[in-house]
Design an enzyme around this catalytic site. Structure first.
Site, PDB file in Angstrom:
ATOM      1  N   SER A 104       0.839  -1.196   0.000  1.00 43.20           N
ATOM      2  CA  SER A 104       0.000   0.000   0.000  1.00 43.20           C
ATOM      3  C   SER A 104       0.872   1.242   0.000  1.00 43.20           C
ATOM      4  CB  SER A 104      -0.914  -0.039   1.235  1.00 43.20           C
ATOM      5  OG  SER A 104      -1.912   0.943   1.158  1.00 43.20           O
ATOM      6  N   ASN A 105       0.248   2.396   0.078  1.00 39.35           N
ATOM      7  CA  ASN A 105       0.940   3.686   0.114  1.00 39.35           C
ATOM      8  C   ASN A 105       0.532   4.447   1.360  1.00 39.35           C
ATOM      9  OD1 ASN A 105       2.284   3.774  -2.429  1.00 39.35           O
ATOM     10  ND2 ASN A 105       0.356   4.202  -3.437  1.00 39.35           N
TER      11      ASN A 105
END
Ligand code: CTP
Ligand code: CA
Length: 229
Positions: free
Chosen positions: A33-34
């Site tokens: 994810s970010n």
């Protein structure tokens, strides 16, 4: 400005906002994810709704509450985000503020990947995700009248964002410096530059709500001017 809000200048306009991170499953318990709190994207959705727009907010997993007066569609992966965006129907405005993962696992495991004594760590094979901003920008006759992207950069912020505007085919880019020292991720403030075909505007450091309000106001002004032409 309060006059502008009372006039609901975006009444009858349909807007889409993407917000938050995406999650790309490696297996049922792990993901890539970010960083993204969703604060900026959610604030933009709220600001557009305040100006009277009919807003659909497509969001990855975030801790911030759903904004009032907005239709919220919750997704996890970039593929799901794209599908939800294409499902939103005819749009006048699209603002892509989500931090979409650029890659996903090429072959996510259906069961939990287990450690094996003495075995090397598993190799991660990645595949590209769809580019939602570019897809919306190049949607042909169904393209929203105004497509706005973000550019999260850690260096050469404005130059990279100018390139990005051309590459993505969007109308405007909101460029922000997300280098760790700025505290942008998860923080309350944002220092941005608005990049349009006409050039670059440097905005002062503002709260994320104020960035959202100013951007929504600019969008309303732009659509009003376009309608007069
Ligand atoms: N974006 C998107 N879909 C993707 C990747 C990015 O919609 N798969 C959107 C983001 O929401 C943002 C803009 O594109 O509005 C720019 O994202 P950014 O990550 O800065 O740009 P990339 O083109 O992915 O380039 P890079 O990460 O290499 O800088
Ligand atoms: Ca990216």
């Amino acid at each position: 400005e309060s006059l502008l809000v009372r006039d609901r200048p975006l009444a009858g306009k349909r807007a889409l906002v993407t917000s938050g991170p995406t999650r790309e499953a490696l297996d049922p318990v792990r993901f890539i994810s970010n960083h993204s709190s969703g604060k900026q994207g959610h604030a933009i959705a709220a600001a557009l709704a305040e100006l009277g727009a009919d807003v659909t907010l497509v969001s990855g997993p975030v801790a911030v509450p759903d904004p009032h007066g907005v239709k919220v569609v919750k997704i996890e992966s970039a593929d799901q985000m794209l599908a939800a965006c294409l499902d939103a129907g005819a749009l006048d405005i699209a603002v892509c503020a989500a931090a979409v993962a650029d890659w996903k696992a090429a072959r996510p495991a259906t069961g939990k990947i287990k450690k094996k004594a003495g075995a090397p760590p598993p190799a991660l094979e990645l595949a590209p995700n769809p580019d939602i901003l570019a897809t919306l920008s190049k949607a042909g006759p169904k393209r929203p009248a105004l497509v706005v992207g973000f550019a999260a950069e850690t260096e050469n912020v404005v130059a990279n964002a100018i390139d990005k505007r051309i590459r993505k085919g969007c109308d405007w880019i909101v460029a922000n410096d997300v280098s760790p020292a700025t505290g942008t991720f998860g923080g309350e403030r944002n220092t941005v530059h608005l990049i349009t075909a006409a050039g670059t505007e440097d905005w002062p450091p503002l709260g994320k709500g104020d960035v959202a309000g100013r951007l929504a106001g600019r969008i309303a002004l732009h659509l009003a001017e376009a309608a007069r032409k």
